[in-house]
Design a protein around this motif. Structure first.
Motif, PDB file in Angstrom:
ATOM      1  N   GLY A   4       4.576  19.814  -3.263  1.00 31.71           N
ATOM      2  CA  GLY A   4       5.139  18.499  -3.534  1.00 31.71           C
ATOM      3  C   GLY A   4       5.424  18.252  -4.997  1.00 31.71           C
ATOM      4  N   SER A   5       4.528  18.686  -5.878  1.00 34.75           N
ATOM      5  CA  SER A   5       4.730  18.459  -7.310  1.00 34.75           C
ATOM      6  C   SER A   5       5.989  19.163  -7.806  1.00 34.75           C
ATOM      7  CB  SER A   5       3.511  18.954  -8.096  1.00 34.75           C
ATOM      8  OG  SER A   5       3.303  20.344  -7.880  1.00 34.75           O
ATOM      9  N   ARG A   6       6.286  20.313  -7.218  1.00 27.71           N
ATOM     10  CA  ARG A   6       7.495  21.033  -7.603  1.00 27.71           C
ATOM     11  C   ARG A   6       8.736  20.365  -7.007  1.00 27.71           C
ATOM     12  NH1 ARG A   6       3.458  24.946  -7.699  1.00 27.71           N
ATOM     13  NH2 ARG A   6       3.679  26.420  -9.434  1.00 27.71           N
ATOM     14  N   PHE A   7       8.627  19.939  -5.756  1.00 27.58           N
ATOM     15  CA  PHE A   7       9.751  19.298  -5.095  1.00 27.58           C
ATOM     16  C   PHE A   7      10.147  18.009  -5.829  1.00 27.58           C
ATOM     17  CE2 PHE A   7      11.417  16.569  -1.576  1.00 27.58           C
ATOM     18  CZ  PHE A   7      12.550  17.310  -1.295  1.00 27.58           C
ATOM     19  N   GLU A   8       9.161  17.269  -6.334  1.00 20.80           N
ATOM     20  CA  GLU A   8       9.432  16.005  -7.015  1.00 20.80           C
ATOM     21  C   GLU A   8      10.187  16.207  -8.323  1.00 20.80           C
ATOM     22  OE1 GLU A   8       8.973  12.943  -5.929  1.00 20.80           O
ATOM     23  OE2 GLU A   8       8.256  13.773  -4.035  1.00 20.80           O
ATOM     24  N   ARG A   9      10.118  17.385  -8.901  1.00 21.91           N
ATOM     25  CA  ARG A   9      10.819  17.650 -10.161  1.00 21.91           C
ATOM     26  C   ARG A   9      12.313  17.841  -9.957  1.00 21.91           C
ATOM     27  NH1 ARG A   9       8.015  22.845 -11.966  1.00 21.91           N
ATOM     28  NH2 ARG A   9       9.645  22.811 -13.559  1.00 21.91           N
ATOM     29  N   ALA A  10      12.748  18.033  -8.727  1.00 22.55           N
ATOM     30  CA  ALA A  10      14.155  18.312  -8.442  1.00 22.55           C
ATOM     31  C   ALA A  10      14.938  17.019  -8.237  1.00 22.55           C
ATOM     32  CB  ALA A  10      14.267  19.196  -7.202  1.00 22.55           C
ATOM     33  N   THR A  11      16.178  17.021  -8.666  1.00 21.09           N
ATOM     34  CA  THR A  11      17.075  15.890  -8.435  1.00 21.09           C
ATOM     35  C   THR A  11      17.557  15.911  -6.986  1.00 21.09           C
ATOM     36  OG1 THR A  11      19.075  17.128  -9.000  1.00 21.09           O
ATOM     37  CG2 THR A  11      17.863  16.102 -10.824  1.00 21.09           C
ATOM     38  N   PRO A  12      18.169  14.818  -6.510  1.00 17.79           N
ATOM     39  CA  PRO A  12      18.701  14.826  -5.137  1.00 17.79           C
ATOM     40  C   PRO A  12      19.654  15.990  -4.866  1.00 17.79           C
ATOM     41  CG  PRO A  12      18.635  12.586  -5.955  1.00 17.79           C
ATOM     42  CD  PRO A  12      18.245  13.467  -7.106  1.00 17.79           C
TER      43      PRO A  12
ATOM     44  N   SER B 225      31.028  24.421  -7.811  1.00 19.35           N
ATOM     45  CA  SER B 225      30.519  23.047  -7.900  1.00 19.35           C
ATOM     46  C   SER B 225      28.995  22.988  -7.754  1.00 19.35           C
ATOM     47  CB  SER B 225      31.174  22.171  -6.830  1.00 19.35           C
ATOM     48  OG  SER B 225      30.722  22.534  -5.528  1.00 19.35           O
ATOM     49  N   LEU B 226      28.399  24.055  -7.208  1.00 20.94           N
ATOM     50  CA  LEU B 226      26.943  24.098  -7.027  1.00 20.94           C
ATOM     51  C   LEU B 226      26.225  24.809  -8.166  1.00 20.94           C
ATOM     52  CD1 LEU B 226      26.821  24.927  -3.213  1.00 20.94           C
ATOM     53  CD2 LEU B 226      26.354  22.724  -4.297  1.00 20.94           C
ATOM     54  N   SER B 227      26.987  25.367  -9.095  1.00 21.78           N
ATOM     55  CA  SER B 227      26.375  26.107 -10.209  1.00 21.78           C
ATOM     56  C   SER B 227      25.410  25.258 -11.032  1.00 21.78           C
ATOM     57  CB  SER B 227      27.454  26.704 -11.104  1.00 21.78           C
ATOM     58  OG  SER B 227      28.186  27.694 -10.417  1.00 21.78           O
ATOM     59  N   PRO B 228      25.744  23.989 -11.357  1.00 21.99           N
ATOM     60  CA  PRO B 228      24.782  23.183 -12.133  1.00 21.99           C
ATOM     61  C   PRO B 228      23.431  23.021 -11.436  1.00 21.99           C
ATOM     62  CG  PRO B 228      26.954  22.168 -12.203  1.00 21.99           C
ATOM     63  CD  PRO B 228      27.028  23.267 -11.183  1.00 21.99           C
ATOM     64  N   ALA B 229      23.454  22.770 -10.137  1.00 20.83           N
ATOM     65  CA  ALA B 229      22.195  22.613  -9.397  1.00 20.83           C
ATOM     66  C   ALA B 229      21.414  23.922  -9.386  1.00 20.83           C
ATOM     67  CB  ALA B 229      22.474  22.149  -7.970  1.00 20.83           C
ATOM     68  N   ARG B 230      22.119  25.032  -9.136  1.00 17.63           N
ATOM     69  CA  ARG B 230      21.445  26.333  -9.109  1.00 17.63           C
ATOM     70  C   ARG B 230      20.829  26.656 -10.465  1.00 17.63           C
ATOM     71  NH1 ARG B 230      25.657  30.410  -9.091  1.00 17.63           N
ATOM     72  NH2 ARG B 230      25.426  30.085 -11.334  1.00 17.63           N
ATOM     73  N   ASP B 231      21.599  26.480 -11.538  1.00 20.51           N
ATOM     74  CA  ASP B 231      21.108  26.805 -12.875  1.00 20.51           C
ATOM     75  C   ASP B 231      19.916  25.931 -13.257  1.00 20.51           C
ATOM     76  OD1 ASP B 231      23.125  28.638 -12.965  1.00 20.51           O
ATOM     77  OD2 ASP B 231      24.428  27.481 -14.287  1.00 20.51           O
ATOM     78  N   ALA B 232      19.967  24.655 -12.891  1.00 16.63           N
ATOM     79  CA  ALA B 232      18.858  23.752 -13.202  1.00 16.63           C
ATOM     80  C   ALA B 232      17.595  24.162 -12.453  1.00 16.63           C
ATOM     81  CB  ALA B 232      19.233  22.317 -12.848  1.00 16.63           C
ATOM     82  N   LEU B 233      17.738  24.579 -11.200  1.00 19.33           N
ATOM     83  CA  LEU B 233      16.576  25.017 -10.423  1.00 19.33           C
ATOM     84  C   LEU B 233      15.970  26.294 -10.989  1.00 19.33           C
ATOM     85  CD1 LEU B 233      17.920  24.278  -6.825  1.00 19.33           C
ATOM     86  CD2 LEU B 233      15.967  23.164  -7.937  1.00 19.33           C
TER      87      LEU B 233
END
Length: 413
Positions: free
Chosen positions: A321-329, A375-383
Motif C-alpha cells: 500500500g505504501s508504494r501504491f500510494e506514491r503513484a499518481t492516478p 503517450s504512456l512514456s511519462p507514466a512508465r518513466d515516473a514509475l
C-alpha cells in the motif's frame, strides 16, 4: 505462544534470526577477500534482485565479513538526484578511520584526508555567477586537516573518483589490508556517477589495488552499468539474489523456532511456503503472524490459516500500500494494466500461479489501455524512477516488488 519470544523480524534491511539460503554468496565473498589479501586480481561485486529478497541484509552481512578481516569499510545508500561525491567521501572517511590506528605514518593518513576533504568540498554548490555558497549550503566532512590541492579536486567526478579511490587503496596497502565500499540502491545513481564508479573500478582492477565496491540494486542494475560503460559486463561479478528454495525457507522458519523449543508440523510448513512464495520478507511476515496466533507447539496448518489474513493485511498496508500510494492516478492505471497482463504472460510462460508476475511488453499495455505507446512514456518513466517497476529488456517492464501484481488484482478500480 509468547509474543515476546517471537523470533521473526519482518523489517526493512533487518537481519532475520536465521540467514538461510545465502551460504554461496557468503562463501564467494570470503574467497574474494582472501584472493585480494594474497595480491590476486578480483572483480567488484554486484547483487541484484527484487525488493524483499534480502539484498540489504546480505550487503550488511558481507560488510561484517570485511570488518572481521580488518578491512576498512563504509556504506552508503544511493538516492535519486543526489550526487555521489559527498556520500562516498563520508564512507571513505569511515573506512580510513578504521585503518588509521594500525598505520605507522600518521602523516600519510593526514595526506589522504586532505585529498578526501578537497574531493568532498569540490562538489559544494555555488550561488549565481559562481558566488560562494550560502552558509546553510556549506558542508564540512568533519576532517581536521587542510584540504589538499591538485589531487581529486578537478571537478570532473570521473577523474576525481579514480584518484581518490587509488589513494585510499594505497593507504590500505600500507597496513596490509583492503577497503570495501558498499552501495545500496545502486540503480539510483546518476549516469555521471555510474560512469565514474565504473572507470574507478576499472583502474583499480588493472593495477591490482586492494579496494572493491559491492553494490546492491534492482534487477536492471546490470543494464544501468552497461549503459554507462560497455566494459562493465566484464568488470563486475554479478550475483542474482532470488527467493529461497523450500529447504532454505523451512530453515529460516524452523531454526529460530527450535531455539525457542517450538516445532512446526510438516503441512504447516507446506502452507507457509505456498503463502510466502519463498520471498525472505514474506517468510518473516507470515512466520511472525503465525507465531502470535498459534496457541501452542507444534504449529499447525490451522494456525497458519488463522494468521494469514493478519500477515496479508500488514503487507497490504506497509509493503504494498505504501508504494501504491506514491503513484499518481495515471501511474496506477498503468500498473493495473501491467497486473492483468503479467498474470496472462506468466500463464503463457508455464507459471499459471497467481504469485507469478511476468514481464509485460509495453506495446501490450498501450493496446490494453487504448493509448499510443508514446503517450504512456511519462507514466512508465515516473514509475521506474520511483522504483516501482523496471525494464529488464527493451520493450518490457516488470514489477520490482514480488506479489505486487497479485495485490493490485485484489484492489478496487
Amino acid at each position: 505462544m509468547d509474543p515476546v519470544r517471537n523470533p521473526y523480524a519482518p523489517g526493512a534491511g533487518q537481519r532475520p534470526p536465521e540467514l538461510a539460503g545465502r551460504g554461496r554468496e557468503l562463501d564467494v565473498f570470503d574467497i574474494v577477500l582472501e584472493r585480494i589479501a594474497r595480491g590476486r586480481p578480483e572483480r567488484s561485486l554486484m547483487l541484484t534482485g527484487l525488493r524483499g529478497v534480502g539484498k540489504t541484509v546480505l550487503l550488511n552481512t558481507l560488510r561484517s565479513q570485511a570488518i572481521n578481516r580488518l578491512w576498512g569499510s563504509g556504506k552508503i545508500e544511493a538516492r535519486p538526484e543526489q550526487s555521489l561525491r559527498r556520500p562516498i567521501a563520508a564512507a571513505l572517511h569511515m573506512a580510513v578511520r578504521e585503518l588509521a590506528p594500525r598505520h605507522r605514518a600518521p602523516d600519510r593518513i593526514d595526506a589522504f584526508l586532505g585529498v578526501l576533504k578537497a574531493f568532498a568540498q569540490r562538489g559544494a554548490p555555488t550561488g549565481r555567477g559562481g558566488a560562494a555558497p550560502k552558509l546553510r549550503e556549506r558542508w564540512q566532512p568533519g576532517i581536521d586537516v587542510p584540504a589538499a590541492s591538485g589531487r581529486a579536486d578537478s571537478g570532473d567526478i570521473e577523474i576525481d573518483l579514480v584518484e581518490l579511490l587509488t589513494d585510499a587503496a594505497s593507504v590500505a596497502s600500507d597496513v596490509g589490508t583492503g577497503v570495501a565500499i558498499f552501495i545500496d540502491e545502486m540503480q539510483d545513481l546518476g549516469p555521471e556517477d555510474v560512469s565514474a564508479l565504473c572507470a574507478a573500478c576499472h583502474e583499480l582492477s588493472q593495477i591490482g589495488a586492494p579496494l572493491i565496491v559491492v553494490g546492491a540494486g534492482l534487477p536492471h542494475l546490470p543494464a544501468v552499468l552497461s549503459a554507462a560503460k560497455s566494459y562493465s559486463e566484464r568488470l563486475f561479478r554479478y550475483q542474482r539474489i532470488d527467493r529461497l528454495d523450500r529447504i532454505a525457507a523451512d530453515q529460516a522458519l524452523c531454526a529460530p523456532a527450535e531455539r525457542e523449543e517450538v516445532e512446526y508440523e510438516a503441512k504447516a510448513l507446506d502452507l507457509l511456503y505456498e503463502k510466502s512464495g519463498g520471498y525472505p520478507y514474506f517468510v518473516q511476515a507470515y512466520g511472525k503472524a503465525t507465531w502470535d496466533h498459534a496457541p501452542r507447539s507444534p504449529i499447525t496448518p490451522a494456525d497458519v490459516r488463522v494468521a494469514a489474513p493478519e500477515a496479508e493485511a500488514e503487507l497490504a498496508v506497509g509493503f504494498f500500500g505504501s508504494r501504491f500510494e506514491r503513484a499518481t492516478p495515471a501511474e496506477r492505471e498503468y500498473m493495473r494494466a501491467m497486473a492483468t497482463l503479467s498474470l496472462v504472460e506468466g500463464a503463457a510462460e508455464g507459471g499459471g500461479r497467481d504469485d507469478m508476475d511476468a514481464a509485460v511488453p509495453t506495446a501490450e499495455i498501450a493496446r490494453t489501455l487504448g493509448r499510443k505507446p508514446a503517450s504512456l512514456s511519462p507514466a512508465r518513466d515516473a514509475l521506474i524512477k520511483k522504483g516501482l517497476i523496471y525494464s529488464g529488456e527493451r520493450g518490457t517492464v516488470a514489477f520490482t516488488v514480488p506479489h505486487f501484481g497479485r495485490y493490485l488484482r485484489t484492489q478496487p478500480a
